[in-house]
Design a protein around this motif. Structure first.
Motif, PDB file in Angstrom:
ATOM      1  N   VAL A 119       0.866  -1.178   0.000  1.00 29.87           N
ATOM      2  CA  VAL A 119       0.000   0.000   0.000  1.00 29.87           C
ATOM      3  C   VAL A 119       0.901   1.226   0.000  1.00 29.87           C
ATOM      4  O   VAL A 119       1.693   1.416   0.935  1.00 29.87           O
ATOM      5  N   LEU A 120       0.798   2.036  -1.035  1.00 28.07           N
ATOM      6  CA  LEU A 120       1.589   3.263  -1.124  1.00 28.07           C
ATOM      7  C   LEU A 120       0.767   4.434  -0.606  1.00 28.07           C
ATOM      8  O   LEU A 120      -0.330   4.700  -1.113  1.00 28.07           O
ATOM      9  N   LEU A 121       1.289   5.135   0.396  1.00 22.74           N
ATOM     10  CA  LEU A 121       0.623   6.308   0.951  1.00 22.74           C
ATOM     11  C   LEU A 121       1.259   7.564   0.364  1.00 22.74           C
ATOM     12  O   LEU A 121       2.481   7.726   0.421  1.00 22.74           O
ATOM     13  N   ILE A 122       0.438   8.460  -0.184  1.00 22.09           N
ATOM     14  CA  ILE A 122       0.939   9.701  -0.770  1.00 22.09           C
ATOM     15  C   ILE A 122       0.387  10.865   0.045  1.00 22.09           C
ATOM     16  O   ILE A 122      -0.824  11.111   0.063  1.00 22.09           O
ATOM     17  N   ALA A 123       1.264  11.573   0.723  1.00 24.78           N
ATOM     18  CA  ALA A 123       0.872  12.623   1.669  1.00 24.78           C
ATOM     19  C   ALA A 123       0.445  13.897   0.960  1.00 24.78           C
ATOM     20  O   ALA A 123       0.668  14.084  -0.237  1.00 24.78           O
ATOM     21  N   GLY A 124      -0.125  14.786   1.735  1.00 21.55           N
ATOM     22  CA  GLY A 124      -0.631  16.047   1.214  1.00 21.55           C
ATOM     23  C   GLY A 124       0.449  17.097   1.043  1.00 21.55           C
ATOM     24  O   GLY A 124       1.650  16.842   1.223  1.00 21.55           O
ATOM     25  N   GLN A 125       0.022  18.284   0.714  1.00 22.52           N
ATOM     26  CA  GLN A 125       0.906  19.410   0.411  1.00 22.52           C
ATOM     27  C   GLN A 125       1.876  19.686   1.554  1.00 22.52           C
ATOM     28  O   GLN A 125       1.461  19.921   2.693  1.00 22.52           O
ATOM     29  N   ALA A 126       3.176  19.627   1.248  1.00 26.50           N
ATOM     30  CA  ALA A 126       4.236  19.950   2.208  1.00 26.50           C
ATOM     31  C   ALA A 126       4.158  19.118   3.485  1.00 26.50           C
ATOM     32  O   ALA A 126       4.590  19.551   4.540  1.00 26.50           O
ATOM     33  N   THR A 127       3.614  17.915   3.379  1.00 27.21           N
ATOM     34  CA  THR A 127       3.495  17.027   4.531  1.00 27.21           C
ATOM     35  C   THR A 127       4.450  15.861   4.357  1.00 27.21           C
ATOM     36  O   THR A 127       4.500  15.240   3.291  1.00 27.21           O
ATOM     37  N   HIS A 162       7.744  13.794  -0.051  1.00 29.72           N
ATOM     38  CA  HIS A 162       7.784  14.478  -1.340  1.00 29.72           C
ATOM     39  C   HIS A 162       9.119  15.203  -1.507  1.00 29.72           C
ATOM     40  O   HIS A 162       9.755  15.602  -0.512  1.00 29.72           O
ATOM     41  N   ARG A 163       9.515  15.436  -2.724  1.00 28.18           N
ATOM     42  CA  ARG A 163      10.717  16.243  -2.951  1.00 28.18           C
ATOM     43  C   ARG A 163      10.527  17.609  -2.281  1.00 28.18           C
ATOM     44  O   ARG A 163       9.436  18.180  -2.270  1.00 28.18           O
ATOM     45  N   GLY A 164      11.613  18.087  -1.685  1.00 25.06           N
ATOM     46  CA  GLY A 164      11.555  19.360  -0.970  1.00 25.06           C
ATOM     47  C   GLY A 164      11.130  19.239   0.474  1.00 25.06           C
ATOM     48  O   GLY A 164      11.129  20.233   1.194  1.00 25.06           O
ATOM     49  N   ILE A 165      10.772  18.014   0.909  1.00 20.77           N
ATOM     50  CA  ILE A 165      10.269  17.810   2.261  1.00 20.77           C
ATOM     51  C   ILE A 165      11.123  16.759   2.970  1.00 20.77           C
ATOM     52  O   ILE A 165      11.494  15.742   2.373  1.00 20.77           O
ATOM     53  N   ASP A 185       4.624  18.982  11.767  1.00 23.71           N
ATOM     54  CA  ASP A 185       6.066  19.230  11.761  1.00 23.71           C
ATOM     55  C   ASP A 185       6.664  18.822  10.414  1.00 23.71           C
ATOM     56  O   ASP A 185       6.331  17.766   9.876  1.00 23.71           O
ATOM     57  N   ARG A 186       7.579  19.648   9.895  1.00 20.36           N
ATOM     58  CA  ARG A 186       8.202  19.345   8.610  1.00 20.36           C
ATOM     59  C   ARG A 186       9.513  20.114   8.506  1.00 20.36           C
ATOM     60  O   ARG A 186       9.713  21.125   9.181  1.00 20.36           O
ATOM     61  N   VAL A 187      10.374  19.617   7.642  1.00 22.69           N
ATOM     62  CA  VAL A 187      11.615  20.308   7.310  1.00 22.69           C
ATOM     63  C   VAL A 187      11.524  20.666   5.830  1.00 22.69           C
ATOM     64  O   VAL A 187      11.477  19.788   4.973  1.00 22.69           O
TER      65      VAL A 187
END
Length: 258
Positions: A24-32, A55-58, A172-174
């Motif tokens: 099962v592949l989970l794809i997160a939301g914007q900037a998450t 995601h790239r950038g996160i 929380d995110r980087v």
């Protein structure tokens, strides 16, 4: 260090997997980040092989060029994760912008998607009439970066107070400012209206009737446009995959059905 997939343009994409069984592949939301799935991912991993990625950038993933970000590019990154994990086909669950990304993955790479779950998402922010579009004041709250302003958009207050670890993991995110702007632009500019008819996977669309970020009318339009789809509406906000147990129950049953 999490394992890394390599996107077509060389950007490293960090991912993790837990559990055994059907992938099962989970794809997160914007900037998450991938850790934002929290208890939802852990529960699914009791019976499935759950794969999530930044995601790239996160988080642990590389940035590439934020000016080039698009949901279509993010779908290519998701494909790279499946390849790196050695997965030929997986169930795909996308939340919010992740649901936008999942639409491209299912439409353009149908052999890689077993079943599709779209939670709190849309085929375009411009879908439907004026009353079905995002309120600018809500967008301002989303972009403020202020957790106190954002929290009511996503979660029930009592649940958030009782589950601080899940809330922290979600928010929380980087990420750099250019990456955050790139994510917002990718989500805003998404338009898969011409691709939905090509989705072959059985699809479950789940949406909260109190979702201020993406009004429920968007989910109804999605379910009408995607063949072999059905719609589940729940009394919930935008973060319903975390604070509404019925979402996990519905997803688990849908993915396990013969």
């Amino acid at each position: 260090m999490p394992p890394l997939a390599t996107a077509d343009d060389g950007v490293p994409i960090a991912f993790e997997e837990h559990g055994t069984g059907v992938p099962v592949l989970l794809i997160a939301g914007q900037a998450t980040g991938m850790h934002g799935w929290g208890p939802f991912a852990r529960a699914l991993a009791e019976d499935q092989r759950v794969i999530a990625f930044d995601h790239r950038g996160i988080g642990g993933s590389g940035s590439g060029d934020p000016a080039s970000y698009s949901t279509r590019l993010f779908a290519d990154d998701a494909l790279a994760v499946l390849d790196a994990a050695g997965v030929s086909a997986a169930h795909v669950v996308g939340h919010s912008m992740g649901g936008r990304v999942a639409q491209w993955l299912a439409a353009e790479h149908p052999s890689r998607v077993r079943r599709l779950v779209l939670i709190g998402t849309t085929w375009s922010d411009r879908a439907g009439g004026p009353g079905e579009r995002r309120d600018p004041a809500v967008i301002a709250d989303l972009l403020s970066g202020d957790r106190e302003r954002m929290l009511p958009l996503f979660f029930d207050a009592a649940w958030a107070e009782a589950n601080p670890e899940a809330v922290t993991g979600f928010f929380d995110r980087v990420a750099s400012r250019p990456a955050l702007r790139g994510h917002f632009a990718a989500s805003r500019d998404h338009d898969a209206s011409g691709a939905l008819g090509r989705i072959r996977a059985e699809t479950l669309v789940i949406h909260g009737t109190r979702d201020a970020l993406t009004p429920v009318a968007h989910a109804r339009l999605l379910a009408e446009a995607i063949p072999h789809s059905r719609l589940l509406e729940l009394d919930a906000r935008h973060g319903l995959h975390l604070d509404t147990p019925a979402v996990l129950e519905a997803v688990a049953a849908f993915l396990a059905a013969p």
